[in-house]
Design an enzyme around this catalytic site. Structure first.
Site, short mmCIF file in Angstrom:
data_model
loop_
_atom_site.label_atom_id
_atom_site.label_comp_id
_atom_site.label_asym_id
_atom_site.label_seq_id
_atom_site.Cartn_x
_atom_site.Cartn_y
_atom_site.Cartn_z
N ASP A 74 7.27 19.98 86.63
CA ASP A 74 6.32 19.77 85.02
C ASP A 74 5.99 21.08 84.71
OD1 ASP A 74 6.80 17.13 85.08
OD2 ASP A 74 4.91 16.79 86.08
N LYS A 101 12.88 17.06 70.96
CA LYS A 101 13.30 17.87 72.12
C LYS A 101 14.97 17.56 72.08
CE LYS A 101 11.70 17.69 76.78
NZ LYS A 101 11.43 19.33 77.09
N ASP A 152 5.40 36.04 72.25
CA ASP A 152 6.19 36.48 71.05
C ASP A 152 7.10 35.38 70.69
OD1 ASP A 152 5.70 38.52 69.29
OD2 ASP A 152 5.85 40.06 71.23
N GLY A 202 10.54 26.70 80.33
CA GLY A 202 10.48 26.62 78.85
C GLY A 202 10.54 25.36 78.12
N HIS A 203 10.76 25.29 76.78
CA HIS A 203 10.77 24.15 76.17
C HIS A 203 11.74 24.31 74.86
CE1 HIS A 203 9.35 20.65 73.96
NE2 HIS A 203 9.57 21.12 72.83
N ASP A 220 5.46 43.92 74.96
CA ASP A 220 4.11 44.06 75.20
C ASP A 220 3.48 44.43 76.39
OD1 ASP A 220 3.36 43.51 72.39
OD2 ASP A 220 3.49 41.04 72.75
N ASP A 270 3.41 48.49 71.45
CA ASP A 270 4.70 48.58 70.94
C ASP A 270 5.01 48.34 69.52
OD1 ASP A 270 3.76 46.09 71.61
OD2 ASP A 270 5.65 45.19 71.83
N CYS A 274 11.62 16.78 61.05
CA CYS A 274 10.88 16.57 62.29
C CYS A 274 11.49 17.48 63.25
CB CYS A 274 10.73 15.19 62.61
SG CYS A 274 12.26 14.33 62.93
#
Ligand SMILES: Cc1cc2nc3c(=O)[nH]c(=O)nc-3n(C[C@H](O)[C@H](O)[C@H](O)COP(=O)(O)OP(=O)(O)OC[C@H]3O[C@@H](n4cnc5c(N)ncnc54)[C@H](O)[C@@H]3O)c2cc1C
Length: 759
Positions: free
Chosen positions: A453, A423, A470, A543-544, A493, A633, A420
């Site tokens: 957030d 975070k 990407d 980000g995450h 890109d 690219d 799984c």
């Protein structure tokens, strides 16, 4: 090899790829310690074997024959290879400070960096003499010296300073080679005059009288003038001065005197001897810090000074590997007892050698053949590595862990089994990312500097947003360099569209493990990424980070263009008659497939990574300035896939000249060997787009048109009259292999739009 399912519990970092560390790497590759990860930091990916160096100078061996491919060896050992220069230690925080990357954390550290020439105590030596040490960079100096001597008309006088085994061997080997080269060039070999200077009363002071006599004879027969008891006190252009006040004319001075420890060691707080070498005990631990080991020339054993010879560095590999193994498992260490007498096989450059051991000395052509056999056997042990064993299943760790660490390790393994994602802990994240400094931009209203957030960015008046995403998993084991490549790939890109980057949000997958290790890898990776983003003027705004089986990184990137889209380069903008320009070489897919299977040379991977870290930003501006009407690219679909993506909407055909394609070193070899990326078969389905496929499918470059690229170059359609100037401008900007690779043709009736020219 280390199991991928095994969380990393301890890090052993090796600074330098010397003779001891190559043995340590091989040992851990053959018999890993579960949960222990090795990292090698070395300034180059090919490390010389000193025993064959004089033979290389004499011309008996090629460059590859006398160098161990460290990157490949590290791959075999499941070790990470960081190509960098160590410049200091923070022993309190257990970190190695490097010239070009964030500090690297260790639990145990070993230093095997050889020695540095001592030239500062002789006036002019640093400026005007050619040092042999460090031997790792001697090759460049040797090639320059040969070129210089070849260019010089008339007589050339060379002075070799240092009468030890290194100096004597080198003087003879150089003379042999240079005389041969002069003869081949139709010049008089006697134009070369070689002097050997020894500060001691005789040459080879650490060897017996029989050996000294043998070399005195050989040197006299070969016409090399030996200056005994001649300490050089000054070097000036064309001349050197000796302690007795006399001078000697010399066009080139080669410095092979006693060396010292690297200057940066003085700042480490480790106890050093008078020559700046690290004092170690008989366990090869430094006397100052039990977590730091040293071996080879850089180590100075307390109470048992050893000759600075590669033979000891080689011999120390086994005890060093054993003690690193024991230390990481908190077992008692074993003492290393160096042999009292050791065999030195010293060559005379012309396939003749003298053996020296204690009071013994014998010589002959057979001694050279014997030495050659020993040296080749040693090198074969590093060239013909056993097939990489399949990664074993996670083994129970034999490392003693604290209570907290044990809980983290168990949870890391449990997480893997459950498959799984979760975070990454907030405290790990904030520690890892806390020190990073993404650039600030006025149009980022809410970003990482005041996290919320979500980030809020403004689209400046008259601008439109270009958006792209990407993401891919790590293909190399260096998180810092991977971070750079991933950011570059994502920005590609934006630049291909003719936009300027504005902001990026990162998506990260980290394999679970001990908090400290996760934090460290995350910091390394994001440091690399932020360097690239900052350089592109792109603010990281959020980000995450989740957990997953493999390290992976991607970015959602925003760019800005003028609202009227006047500067946008679309795929569909090609015009018949244009020339196709490619800004970087292709071949990353096959090369990294080969790397994963230990089939790639370290130098190939070095060169590929260099191009992957090169931004497309300047290239995009350049092709636009030269009138490019279409651009993309190169990424996963490969050259052909991207070209077809351009020809279709442009309603044109195109032809590619296979011979003109810029190709990375090694890519043809590895694709010819059938080593291809796992994405290749999917790309090959597009072969139906090639009109003359049957005629070109045997061409060695044919597979490369399908090769998927990571952080590839730009493919642009440039008006024919500006193409040559465009390529020249790209090259001047540092895109050394930028090339015109084909032409855009009017659309034909043929179903297949692409023609490949094999000529
Ligand atoms: C001409 C000549 C001939 C010789 N012939 C022989 C011989 O026949 N037999 C013999 O036993 N000895 C020989 N020697 C001696 C031998 O070269 C050294 O004793 C031997 O190289 C020492 O090995 P090492 O493993 O300690 O370090 P090295 O072989 O010098 O390796 C050091 C490694 O560390 C890397 N490195 C250095 N600094 C850093 C840094 N700051 N960060 C990252 N990486 C770093 C280098 O790139 C290199 O890979 C010879 C010496 C000379 C000059």
């Amino acid at each position: 090899m280390q199991s991928r399912d095994q969380p990393v519990l301890r890090d052993i970092v090796l600074i330098g790829g010397g003779h001891s560390h190559v043995g340590v790497l091989k040992s851990f590759g053959m018999r890993p310690v579960p949960g222990v990860r090795l990292t090698v930091i070395c300034r180059e990916s090919r490390t010389p074997y000193s025993g064959m160096l004089p033979g290389y100078v004499a011309g008996h061996y090629g460059f590859d024959e006398v160098h161990i491919d460290l990157r490949r060896l590290a791959q075999f050992a499941g070790a990470r290879f960081y190509r960098d220069d160590a410049i200091g230690l923070d022993r309190g925080a257990r970190k190695v400070l490097c010239a070009n990357r964030p500090p690297v954390s260790y639990d145990l550290l070993s230093i095997n960096i050889g020695s540095t020439p001592r030239m500062d105590n002789v006036v002019g030596a640093a400026e005007f003499a050619v040092p042999v040490k460090p031997i790792s960079t001697f090759n460049d100096r040797w090639l320059e010296l040969r070129e210089r001597i070849g260019r010089r008309a008339g007589a050339t006088r060379i002075a070799v300073v240092g009468g030890g085994a290194g100096g004597v061997e080198l003087a003879l080997a150089m003379q042999y080679r240079l005389r041969n080269e002069l003869s081949k060039a139709g010049r008089n070999p006697d134009d070369l005059v070689v002097h050997l200077l020894s500060a001691e009363p005789d040459i080879l002071p650490t060897h017996n009288a029989r050996v000294r006599k043998a070399f005195s004879r050989v040197l006299a027969e070969r016409g090399i003038t030996v200056h005994r008891g001649s300490e050089v006190t000054e070097v000036a252009p064309g001349r050197l001065r000796v302690a007795d006040g006399s001078t000697l004319d010399a066009d080139d001075v080669v410095w092979v005197t006693r060396a010292s420890g690297a200057p940066w060691l003085r700042g480490t707080g480790l106890a050093l001897d008078d020559s700046g070498f690290i004092r170690v005990t008989e366990t090869l631990q430094t006397v100052t810090d039990a977590n730091v080991f040293a071996a080879g020339d850089v180590a100075s054993m307390v109470g048992r000074p050893l000759e600075k010879a590669g033979v000891f560095a080689v011999r120390q590999a086994r005890p060093l590997a054993g003690n690193l193994r024991r230390a990481v498992q908190r077992q008692p260490l074993a003492a290393y007892r160096p042999q009292k007498r050791w065999l030195a096989l010293i060559s005379t450059g012309d396939k003749y050698a003298v053996a020296s051991r204690g009071a013994l000395g014998f010589q002959g052509r057979w001694v050279w053949r014997w030495k050659d056999w020993i040296d080749r056997r040693f090198m074969a042990g590093y060239a013909d590595l056993p097939a990489m064993p399949a990664a074993p299943h996670a083994q129970p760790p034999t490392i003693q862990l604290g209570e907290d660490e044990a809980a983290q390790a168990i949870s890391a393994i449990a997480m893997r089994c459950g498959g799984c994602g979760a975070k990454v802990g907030a405290s790990v994240l904030s520690r890892a990312l806390g020190g990073l400094r993404p650039i600030e931009r006025d149009d980022v209203l809410i970003g990482l500097h005041a996290p919320d957030d979500a980030a809020v960015v403004r689209v400046p008046h008259g601008k439109a947003v270009v958006h792209s995403v990407d993401f891919f998993r790590a293909f190399i084991d260096d998180p810092y360099v991977f971070g750079k490549v991933a950011a570059n790939h994502a920005l590609g890109d934006i630049f291909a569209m003719g936009a300027e980057a504005q902001s990026a949000a990162a998506i990260v997958t980290m394999p679970p493990g001990l908090d400290a290790k996760v934090e460290d890898d995350l910091r390394q990776m994001m440091s690399g990424a932020i360097e690239v983003l900052n350089e592109a003027d792109c603010a990281l705004i959020g980000g995450h980070t989740g957990e997953g089986r493999e390290l992976a990184l991607g970015f959602a990137v925003n760019g800005l263009v003028d609202e009227d889209l006047a500067q946008v380069m679309r795929k569909g903008g090609m015009r018949a008659g244009d020339v196709l320009v490619l800004t970087k070489p292709i071949g990353t897919g096959t090369l990294f497939a080969a790397h994963a299977r230990q089939l790639a040379r370290g130098a190939w991977i070095d060169a590929a990574l260099e191009t992957m870290c090169q931004s497309n930003r300047l290239a995009a501006r350049c092709v636009f300035a030269h009138g490019a009407t279409a651009c993309t690219d190169l990424t996963g679909f490969g050259l052909l896939g991207h070209l077809v993506e351009m020809t279709r909407p442009s309603k044109v055909d195109a032809e590619l000249d296979l011979a003109a394609l810029p190709v990375l070193d090694g890519a043809e070899e590895s694709s010819a060997a059938g080593v291809l990326s796992s994405l290749q078969p999917a790309n090959v389905r597009l072969r139906r787009a090639i009109r003359n496929q049957a005629q070109v499918e045997r061409h060695p470059r044919y597979p490369l048109v399908f090769d998927p690229q990571t952080a590839g170059g730009l493919l642009a359609s440039v008006p024919a009259d500006r193409a040559a100037a465009c390529v020249a401008a790209l090259r001047a900007l540092g895109y050394a292999q930028a090339s015109a690779i084909g032409r855009v043709l009017p659309q034909s009736d043929a179903l297949a739009p692409i023609v490949l020219n094999a000529g």
